[in-house]
Write a protein that holds these residues in place. Structure first.
Motif, mmCIF file in Angstrom:
data_model
loop_
_atom_site.group_PDB
_atom_site.id
_atom_site.type_symbol
_atom_site.label_atom_id
_atom_site.label_comp_id
_atom_site.label_asym_id
_atom_site.label_seq_id
_atom_site.Cartn_x
_atom_site.Cartn_y
_atom_site.Cartn_z
ATOM 1 N N ASN A 30 23.757 20.227 -18.752
ATOM 2 C CA ASN A 30 23.901 18.927 -18.090
ATOM 3 C C ASN A 30 24.983 18.083 -18.747
ATOM 4 O O ASN A 30 25.779 17.433 -18.065
ATOM 5 C CB ASN A 30 22.570 18.181 -18.076
ATOM 6 C CG ASN A 30 21.555 18.817 -17.148
ATOM 7 O OD1 ASN A 30 21.911 19.525 -16.208
ATOM 8 N ND2 ASN A 30 20.278 18.587 -17.410
ATOM 9 N N ALA A 31 25.026 18.074 -20.077
ATOM 10 C CA ALA A 31 26.037 17.289 -20.794
ATOM 11 C C ALA A 31 27.436 17.821 -20.522
ATOM 12 O O ALA A 31 28.381 17.048 -20.300
ATOM 13 C CB ALA A 31 25.742 17.282 -22.286
ATOM 14 N N ALA A 32 27.592 19.129 -20.542
ATOM 15 C CA ALA A 32 28.904 19.731 -20.272
ATOM 16 C C ALA A 32 29.343 19.430 -18.839
ATOM 17 O O ALA A 32 30.504 19.070 -18.606
ATOM 18 C CB ALA A 32 28.854 21.234 -20.515
ATOM 19 N N GLN A 33 28.433 19.570 -17.896
ATOM 20 C CA GLN A 33 28.733 19.291 -16.489
ATOM 21 C C GLN A 33 29.179 17.842 -16.303
ATOM 22 O O GLN A 33 30.177 17.570 -15.641
ATOM 23 C CB GLN A 33 27.501 19.576 -15.619
ATOM 24 C CG GLN A 33 27.623 19.162 -14.171
ATOM 25 C CD GLN A 33 28.518 20.070 -13.365
ATOM 26 O OE1 GLN A 33 28.551 21.260 -13.606
ATOM 27 N NE2 GLN A 33 29.241 19.508 -12.416
ATOM 28 N N GLU A 34 28.433 16.936 -16.917
ATOM 29 C CA GLU A 34 28.758 15.508 -16.787
ATOM 30 C C GLU A 34 30.112 15.177 -17.405
ATOM 31 O O GLU A 34 30.866 14.371 -16.875
ATOM 32 C CB GLU A 34 27.666 14.675 -17.459
ATOM 33 C CG GLU A 34 27.836 13.187 -17.273
ATOM 34 C CD GLU A 34 26.677 12.405 -17.877
ATOM 35 O OE1 GLU A 34 26.959 11.470 -18.650
ATOM 36 O OE2 GLU A 34 25.518 12.740 -17.578
ATOM 37 N N SER A 35 30.429 15.808 -18.513
ATOM 38 C CA SER A 35 31.655 15.491 -19.233
ATOM 39 C C SER A 35 32.892 16.193 -18.680
ATOM 40 O O SER A 35 33.937 15.566 -18.484
ATOM 41 C CB SER A 35 31.489 15.852 -20.709
ATOM 42 O OG SER A 35 32.661 15.579 -21.414
ATOM 43 N N LEU A 36 32.776 17.516 -18.440
ATOM 44 C CA LEU A 36 33.964 18.305 -18.097
ATOM 45 C C LEU A 36 33.858 19.083 -16.790
ATOM 46 O O LEU A 36 34.809 19.741 -16.390
ATOM 47 C CB LEU A 36 34.270 19.300 -19.227
ATOM 48 C CG LEU A 36 34.529 18.702 -20.611
ATOM 49 C CD1 LEU A 36 34.771 19.811 -21.628
ATOM 50 C CD2 LEU A 36 35.700 17.732 -20.584
ATOM 51 N N GLY A 37 32.703 19.043 -16.152
ATOM 52 C CA GLY A 37 32.519 19.803 -14.920
ATOM 53 C C GLY A 37 31.823 21.130 -15.198
ATOM 54 O O GLY A 37 31.384 21.408 -16.305
ATOM 55 N N THR A 38 31.752 21.941 -14.168
ATOM 56 C CA THR A 38 31.045 23.212 -14.257
ATOM 57 C C THR A 38 31.720 24.152 -15.244
ATOM 58 O O THR A 38 32.935 24.360 -15.182
ATOM 59 C CB THR A 38 30.988 23.896 -12.867
ATOM 60 O OG1 THR A 38 30.340 22.998 -11.964
ATOM 61 C CG2 THR A 38 30.236 25.204 -12.923
ATOM 62 N N ALA A 39 30.909 24.720 -16.129
ATOM 63 C CA ALA A 39 31.434 25.664 -17.117
ATOM 64 C C ALA A 39 31.598 27.043 -16.490
ATOM 65 O O ALA A 39 30.780 27.474 -15.683
ATOM 66 C CB ALA A 39 30.508 25.744 -18.320
ATOM 67 N N ASN A 40 32.680 27.733 -16.887
ATOM 68 C CA ASN A 40 32.960 29.085 -16.413
ATOM 69 C C ASN A 40 32.787 30.124 -17.513
ATOM 70 O O ASN A 40 32.696 31.311 -17.236
ATOM 71 C CB ASN A 40 34.411 29.186 -15.914
ATOM 72 C CG ASN A 40 34.786 28.068 -14.995
ATOM 73 O OD1 ASN A 40 35.370 27.088 -15.439
ATOM 74 N ND2 ASN A 40 34.447 28.189 -13.734
ATOM 75 N N ILE A 41 32.794 29.655 -18.755
ATOM 76 C CA ILE A 41 32.771 30.546 -19.921
ATOM 77 C C ILE A 41 31.703 30.034 -20.881
ATOM 78 O O ILE A 41 31.613 28.840 -21.128
ATOM 79 C CB ILE A 41 34.147 30.540 -20.639
ATOM 80 C CG1 ILE A 41 35.258 30.971 -19.684
ATOM 81 C CG2 ILE A 41 34.110 31.398 -21.900
ATOM 82 C CD1 ILE A 41 36.657 30.617 -20.181
#
Length: 132
Positions: A87-98
């Motif tokens: 959730n934190a990564a999504q909120e900050s930088l968008g959907t993670a791919n790696i």
């Protein structure tokens, strides 16, 4: 390494400058990926390797490669942590791919000193913590 522009990487266990997690973050950033990383200061302090303000310094270094970066202090042995991280990564930088699961639990032991608590801690972080 293939160009990773437009990709977002999560790297866990990035707590000190000479670690594998830091090297991984920098390599991915040089290839163009945005980087979201985790760190856990209480363990680093207990092990005598805490580097004050390291996460912010690493973020600055990563950004110098003209990519985005953010971080969170997070105990990955806690059951809710994988969701908190995503959730934190999504909120900050968008959907993670790696995803690079670099965080681990380890203590020096032998068959004579191994305890159920050590095994439980190992399992919680190294196995369950990566499954989310």
């Amino acid at each position: 390494m293939e160009r990773l522009t437009g990709k977002t990487a999560i790297v866990t266990g990035v707590s000190y400058s000479e670690g594998i997690g830091t090297a991984t973050c920098l390599s991915l950033a040089k290839a163009g990926a945005d980087i979201f990383f985790t760190h856990w200061s209480p363990t680093d302090e207990a092990e005598g390797r805490l580097e004050r303000d390291f996460p912010n310094k690493l973020c600055e270094k990563i950004i110098s490669f003209e990519v985005r970066s953010d971080h969170i202090q997070l105990d990955l042995s806690i059951e809710e942590s994988p969701n908190t991280l995503l959730n934190a990564a999504q909120e900050s930088l968008g959907t993670a791919n790696i995803l690079v699961n670099n965080a681990t639990y380890e203590v020096p032991t032998s068959f004579r000193t191994l305890t159920p608590e050590t095994l439980d801690n190992h399992y919680q972080m190294n196995n369950r913590g990566t499954l989310g």
